[in-house]
Scaffold this motif. Structure first.
Motif, PDB file in Angstrom:
ATOM      1  N   THR A  12     -37.221 -41.090  34.199  1.00  0.00           N
ATOM      2  CA  THR A  12     -35.841 -40.676  34.046  1.00  0.00           C
ATOM      3  C   THR A  12     -36.044 -39.143  33.137  1.00  0.00           C
ATOM      4  O   THR A  12     -36.773 -39.202  32.248  1.00  0.00           O
ATOM      5  N   GLU A  16     -30.701 -39.488  31.595  1.00  0.00           N
ATOM      6  CA  GLU A  16     -30.540 -40.651  32.256  1.00  0.00           C
ATOM      7  C   GLU A  16     -31.577 -42.002  31.706  1.00  0.00           C
ATOM      8  O   GLU A  16     -32.691 -41.214  30.860  1.00  0.00           O
ATOM      9  N   PRO A  18     -32.124 -45.837  32.385  1.00  0.00           N
ATOM     10  CA  PRO A  18     -32.267 -47.119  32.842  1.00  0.00           C
ATOM     11  C   PRO A  18     -33.167 -48.041  32.090  1.00  0.00           C
ATOM     12  O   PRO A  18     -34.103 -47.563  31.812  1.00  0.00           O
ATOM     13  N   TRP A  34     -27.574 -47.211  36.764  1.00  0.00           N
ATOM     14  CA  TRP A  34     -26.561 -46.288  37.341  1.00  0.00           C
ATOM     15  C   TRP A  34     -25.305 -47.084  37.840  1.00  0.00           C
ATOM     16  O   TRP A  34     -25.376 -48.151  38.287  1.00  0.00           O
ATOM     17  N   LYS A  35     -24.132 -46.467  37.650  1.00  0.00           N
ATOM     18  CA  LYS A  35     -22.909 -47.106  38.492  1.00  0.00           C
ATOM     19  C   LYS A  35     -23.019 -46.827  40.018  1.00  0.00           C
ATOM     20  O   LYS A  35     -23.449 -45.841  40.428  1.00  0.00           O
ATOM     21  N   ARG A  64     -27.119 -49.977  39.541  1.00  0.00           N
ATOM     22  CA  ARG A  64     -28.168 -49.804  40.406  1.00  0.00           C
ATOM     23  C   ARG A  64     -29.539 -49.545  39.430  1.00  0.00           C
ATOM     24  O   ARG A  64     -29.251 -49.185  38.267  1.00  0.00           O
TER      25      ARG A  64
END
Length: 88
Positions: A12, A16, A18, A34-35, A64
């Motif tokens: 990332t 970002e 995650p 992520w949405k 996600r």
């Protein structure tokens, strides 16, 4: 609550992140991802399983996570399982 950090997606960028944690006290995995786009959310909301309501309750979310994070998720499962004293 004291979360155990497992890992962050190494691919990332600066905007970002995650991430995978474990809450050993609750015996739960915690994910940041992520949405979903509206189409994926609608597909998940429409999925029917016997004995379950259709839709996504307001207090739940769909996220996600990249498949490359599977090793971190496996590690998180192991940590959570050890914290819970094995499967119940």
């Amino acid at each position: 609550m004291s979360l155990v950090f497992i890992g962050i997606d190494p691919n990332t960028g600066d905007h970002e992140s995650p991430t995978v944690w474990v809450d050993p006290e609750a015996g739960e995995l915690v994910f940041q991802g992520w949405k979903p786009d509206p189409e994926l959310r609608a597909e998940c909301a429409a999925f029917e399983l016997p004995g379950h309501a259709v839709g996504i309750p307001e207090h739940e979310a769909v996220i996600r996570i990249r498949a490359r994070m599977v090793p971190m998720i496996r590690e998180a499962c192991d940590v959570a399982e050890r914290a819970a004293g094995g499967l119940h």
